[in-house]
Design a protein around this motif. Structure first.
Motif, PDB file in Angstrom:
ATOM      1  N   SER A 208      -6.578   4.148  -6.255  1.00 25.17           N
ATOM      2  CA  SER A 208      -5.912   2.873  -6.019  1.00 25.17           C
ATOM      3  C   SER A 208      -6.689   1.736  -6.671  1.00 25.17           C
ATOM      4  CB  SER A 208      -5.805   2.623  -4.509  1.00 25.17           C
ATOM      5  OG  SER A 208      -5.017   1.504  -4.235  1.00 25.17           O
ATOM      6  N   PRO A 212      -4.504  -5.341  -8.725  1.00 27.10           N
ATOM      7  CA  PRO A 212      -3.419  -4.550  -9.318  1.00 27.10           C
ATOM      8  C   PRO A 212      -3.460  -4.559 -10.843  1.00 27.10           C
ATOM      9  CG  PRO A 212      -2.592  -5.929  -7.553  1.00 27.10           C
ATOM     10  CD  PRO A 212      -4.003  -6.360  -7.789  1.00 27.10           C
ATOM     11  N   ASP A 235      -3.673   4.417   1.081  1.00 27.78           N
ATOM     12  CA  ASP A 235      -3.319   3.902  -0.240  1.00 27.78           C
ATOM     13  C   ASP A 235      -2.045   3.071  -0.203  1.00 27.78           C
ATOM     14  OD1 ASP A 235      -3.244   3.935  -3.309  1.00 27.78           O
ATOM     15  OD2 ASP A 235      -1.384   4.958  -2.811  1.00 27.78           O
ATOM     16  N   ASP A 239      -2.053  -0.723  -1.191  1.00 29.01           N
ATOM     17  CA  ASP A 239      -1.301  -1.098  -2.390  1.00 29.01           C
ATOM     18  C   ASP A 239      -0.255  -2.169  -2.082  1.00 29.01           C
ATOM     19  OD1 ASP A 239      -0.531  -0.524  -5.266  1.00 29.01           O
ATOM     20  OD2 ASP A 239       1.358  -0.054  -4.265  1.00 29.01           O
ATOM     21  N   ARG A 240       0.356  -2.100  -0.902  1.00 27.91           N
ATOM     22  CA  ARG A 240       1.389  -3.076  -0.520  1.00 27.91           C
ATOM     23  C   ARG A 240       0.789  -4.301   0.183  1.00 27.91           C
ATOM     24  NH1 ARG A 240       6.335  -0.254  -0.785  1.00 27.91           N
ATOM     25  NH2 ARG A 240       6.029   1.264  -2.474  1.00 27.91           N
ATOM     26  N   HIS A 287      -8.360  -9.183  -3.790  1.00 26.49           N
ATOM     27  CA  HIS A 287      -7.376  -8.414  -3.033  1.00 26.49           C
ATOM     28  C   HIS A 287      -7.112  -9.072  -1.680  1.00 26.49           C
ATOM     29  CE1 HIS A 287      -5.663  -5.095  -0.635  1.00 26.49           C
ATOM     30  NE2 HIS A 287      -5.192  -4.659  -1.794  1.00 26.49           N
TER      31      HIS A 287
END
Length: 294
Positions: A208, A212, A235, A239-240, A287
């Motif tokens: 991951s 992004p 993950d 990721d979301r 992040h």
């Protein structure tokens, strides 16, 4: 390697340049005695998207991506004199090759032997030499040892989400090779286990990106410190941007979700990263901002 992609090693030697220039692999159906060797019939197991490493004189000289399912095809004309005992019909696979800075396998040999299957391995256990044959499947662990040594620019300015939207084949190949190399380096950095749960089943782990792919700079996309090896449940939440991690590695959640919903996925409130390096810090800070604002 990801669960939906296999990695293969092909012993090419004298056939490398012709196969490289023609973007193909070819193996006979059988020899003159009617026998089909497993390293020939492995051709039938190739699938589009698989990675193939070209082995030539103890070095990996190129990496390629399988483009379509293998088909029956006649023996290449120049091979008729080189291999008269092979059948005239065999399996041919269409590949897209990329030459790389050669990877010397000699210093990696003990590790490759250790991480390979005991039966049908490409690597000779008695001496530093490839076993006689043609196409060998690599274990994910052995593939990651080699892919972790890949250097060069296999990135693209396209974002991950744009890959399926009319991406030209050469760019798609570079992206896939770059992603495989990124995963290998990331897993090596974290000891081939999930950085939260400790799960060592590679098929269940995802490489991951922290920042992004779509918003990362080119050098950041292939930096293993811009990544976390996460079990699939962590993950998807990471990721979301439903979860992130603070400066000490402690899990944080987005205001958009409650812990009771995360717990249904097996994502727990006490989760922490097993360790952190200072080089993770700027990526995790970015992040967290995205998670807070998502």
């Amino acid at each position: 390697m990801s669960a939906d992609m296999k990695c293969w090693l092909v012993m090419q030697g004298a056939t490398f340049e012709e196969e490289f220039q023609g973007n193909f692999l070819w193996a006979p159906h059988h020899n003159e005695a009617g026998n089909c060797m497993f390293y020939w019939s492995n051709m039938r197991r190739l699938r589009p998207g698989d990675i193939v490493l070209s082995y030539v004189n103890l070095h990996i000289r190129a990496i390629s991506v399988v483009q379509r399912l293998p088909m029956d095809a006649p023996k290449p004309p120049s091979w008729k004199s080189k291999a008269p005992n092979w059948s005239n019909i065999g399996w041919q696979a269409k590949l897209d090759y990329e030459k790389i800075d050669p990877i010397d396998l000699r210093p990696l040999w003990p590790t490759l032997v250790e991480r390979s299957q005991k039966k049908y391995s490409a690597f000779n256990t008695q001496r530093v030499s490839g076993n006689q044959g043609y196409l060998y499947e690599l274990t994910p662990e052995a593939a990651d040892v080699i892919l972790g040594k890949v250097t060069g620019n296999f990135d693209s300015d396209r974002a991950e989400g744009d890959i399926a939207a009319g991406t030209d084949q050469a760019t798609l190949t570079k992206i896939r090779i770059g992603q495989a190399a990124f995963r290998a380096k990331l897993l090596e950095l974290w000891g081939h286990k999930c950085c939260v749960t400790g799960c060592e089943k590679l098929e269940l782990l995802r490489a991951s990106h922290i920042v992004p792919w779509a918003t990362a700079r080119t050098s950041e996309r292939i930096d293993p410190y811009n990544g976390l090896p996460l079990a699939a449940n962590y993950d998807i939440a990471f990721d979301r941007h439903f979860i992130s991690f603070d400066e000490t590695g402690r899990i944080l959640k987005s205001p958009r979700i409650e812990w009771r919903e995360l717990s249904k996925l097996g994502v727990i409130e006490t989760a922490t990263l097993s360790r952190l390096d200072d080089r993770h810090a700027p990526y995790l800070a970015r992040h967290r901002e995205l998670t807070k604002d998502a």
